[in-house]
Design a protein around this motif. Structure first.
Motif, PDB file in Angstrom:
ATOM      1  N   LEU A  21     -15.817   2.142  -1.138  1.00 27.73           N
ATOM      2  CA  LEU A  21     -15.912   1.198  -0.314  1.00 27.73           C
ATOM      3  C   LEU A  21     -14.662   1.244   0.715  1.00 27.73           C
ATOM      4  N   ARG A  22     -13.565   0.980   0.041  1.00 33.89           N
ATOM      5  CA  ARG A  22     -12.471   0.867   0.734  1.00 33.89           C
ATOM      6  C   ARG A  22     -12.076   2.148   1.760  1.00 33.89           C
ATOM      7  N   GLU A  23     -12.171   3.349   1.080  1.00 36.89           N
ATOM      8  CA  GLU A  23     -11.799   4.414   1.861  1.00 36.89           C
ATOM      9  C   GLU A  23     -12.741   4.717   2.972  1.00 36.89           C
ATOM     10  N   ALA A  24     -13.953   4.354   2.981  1.00 37.77           N
ATOM     11  CA  ALA A  24     -15.221   4.453   4.071  1.00 37.77           C
ATOM     12  C   ALA A  24     -14.710   3.188   5.273  1.00 37.77           C
ATOM     13  N   GLY A  25     -14.168   2.076   4.718  1.00 43.52           N
ATOM     14  CA  GLY A  25     -13.830   1.246   5.857  1.00 43.52           C
ATOM     15  C   GLY A  25     -14.681   0.060   5.522  1.00 43.52           C
ATOM     16  N   VAL A  26     -15.461   0.029   4.607  1.00 40.99           N
ATOM     17  CA  VAL A  26     -16.496  -1.266   4.531  1.00 40.99           C
ATOM     18  C   VAL A  26     -15.814  -2.455   3.750  1.00 40.99           C
ATOM     19  N   VAL A  27     -14.817  -2.218   3.086  1.00 43.32           N
ATOM     20  CA  VAL A  27     -14.157  -3.475   2.747  1.00 43.32           C
ATOM     21  C   VAL A  27     -12.537  -3.309   2.964  1.00 43.32           C
ATOM     22  N   HIS A  28     -11.954  -4.304   2.527  1.00 45.47           N
ATOM     23  CA  HIS A  28     -10.442  -4.270   2.761  1.00 45.47           C
ATOM     24  C   HIS A  28      -9.856  -5.026   1.618  1.00 45.47           C
ATOM     25  N   VAL A  29      -9.321  -4.433   0.902  1.00 46.13           N
ATOM     26  CA  VAL A  29      -8.610  -4.672  -0.494  1.00 46.13           C
ATOM     27  C   VAL A  29      -7.279  -5.251  -0.454  1.00 46.13           C
ATOM     28  N   THR A  30      -6.900  -6.421  -0.902  1.00 48.76           N
ATOM     29  CA  THR A  30      -5.564  -7.011  -0.743  1.00 48.76           C
ATOM     30  C   THR A  30      -5.044  -7.397  -2.210  1.00 48.76           C
ATOM     31  N   PRO A  31      -4.050  -6.662  -2.731  1.00 47.60           N
ATOM     32  CA  PRO A  31      -3.388  -7.406  -4.023  1.00 47.60           C
ATOM     33  C   PRO A  31      -3.069  -8.922  -3.969  1.00 47.60           C
ATOM     34  N   ARG A  32      -3.370  -9.585  -4.687  1.00 46.54           N
ATOM     35  CA  ARG A  32      -2.920 -10.828  -4.856  1.00 46.54           C
ATOM     36  C   ARG A  32      -2.545 -11.176  -6.352  1.00 46.54           C
ATOM     37  N   GLY A  33      -1.188 -11.340  -6.721  1.00 53.79           N
ATOM     38  CA  GLY A  33      -1.025 -11.372  -8.106  1.00 53.79           C
ATOM     39  C   GLY A  33      -1.343 -10.278  -8.783  1.00 53.79           C
ATOM     40  N   THR A  34      -2.215 -10.474  -9.788  1.00 58.79           N
ATOM     41  CA  THR A  34      -2.864  -9.377 -10.867  1.00 58.79           C
ATOM     42  C   THR A  34      -4.270  -8.914 -10.222  1.00 58.79           C
ATOM     43  N   SER A  35      -4.529  -9.648  -9.406  1.00 61.21           N
ATOM     44  CA  SER A  35      -6.011  -9.223  -8.733  1.00 61.21           C
ATOM     45  C   SER A  35      -5.812  -8.406  -7.681  1.00 61.21           C
ATOM     46  N   ARG A  36      -6.989  -7.808  -7.260  1.00 55.05           N
ATOM     47  CA  ARG A  36      -7.260  -7.364  -6.090  1.00 55.05           C
ATOM     48  C   ARG A  36      -8.422  -7.958  -5.316  1.00 55.05           C
ATOM     49  N   ILE A  37      -8.257  -8.537  -4.268  1.00 54.73           N
ATOM     50  CA  ILE A  37      -9.354  -9.277  -3.663  1.00 54.73           C
ATOM     51  C   ILE A  37      -9.842  -8.677  -2.330  1.00 54.73           C
ATOM     52  N   SER A  38     -11.306  -8.289  -2.455  1.00 59.24           N
ATOM     53  CA  SER A  38     -11.886  -7.510  -1.704  1.00 59.24           C
ATOM     54  C   SER A  38     -12.691  -8.519  -0.421  1.00 59.24           C
TER      55      SER A  38
END
Length: 102
Positions: free
Chosen positions: A62-79
């Motif tokens: 999904l990220r590589e297609a541009g459908v979602v943006h993923v942001t590291p937040r602490g130990t999680s990744r928020i989409s």
């Protein structure tokens, strides 16, 4: 230092990749969940019935297609859903996909 995940710029997004990403039932469930949560979510919190490595694969697709943006937040990744970019490039696509019968 946090690792920066690569995301395509709006002008690099391709319909073929977006449609491929949206075609998988698990990825579609992720997109539907993100559409209901504008502030974003850690996809690991969703009960999708897949292993962690499979979930990572789906989110990466999904990220590589541009459908979602993923942001590291602490130990999680928020989409978050890239609705603005998708609506600008492909008007009505996301609304149609989200409105489709489950």
């Amino acid at each position: 230092m946090k690792a920066v995940l690569p995301h395509p710029a709006r002008d690099e997004m391709r319909i073929e990749a977006v449609l491929h990403a949206l075609a998988d039932p698990v990825r579609l469930r992720i997109v539907r969940a993100l559409a209901e949560c504008a502030e974003g979510i850690s996809c690991g919190l969703l009960d999708l019935g897949v292993t962690a490595s499979t979930l990572t694969h789906h989110v990466r697709t999904l990220r590589e297609a541009g459908v979602v943006h993923v942001t590291p937040r602490g130990t999680s990744r928020i989409s978050t859903l890239r609705r603005e970019d998708l609506d600008a490039l492909y008007p009505g696509l996301l609304d149609g996909v989200l409105a489709a019968p489950r």
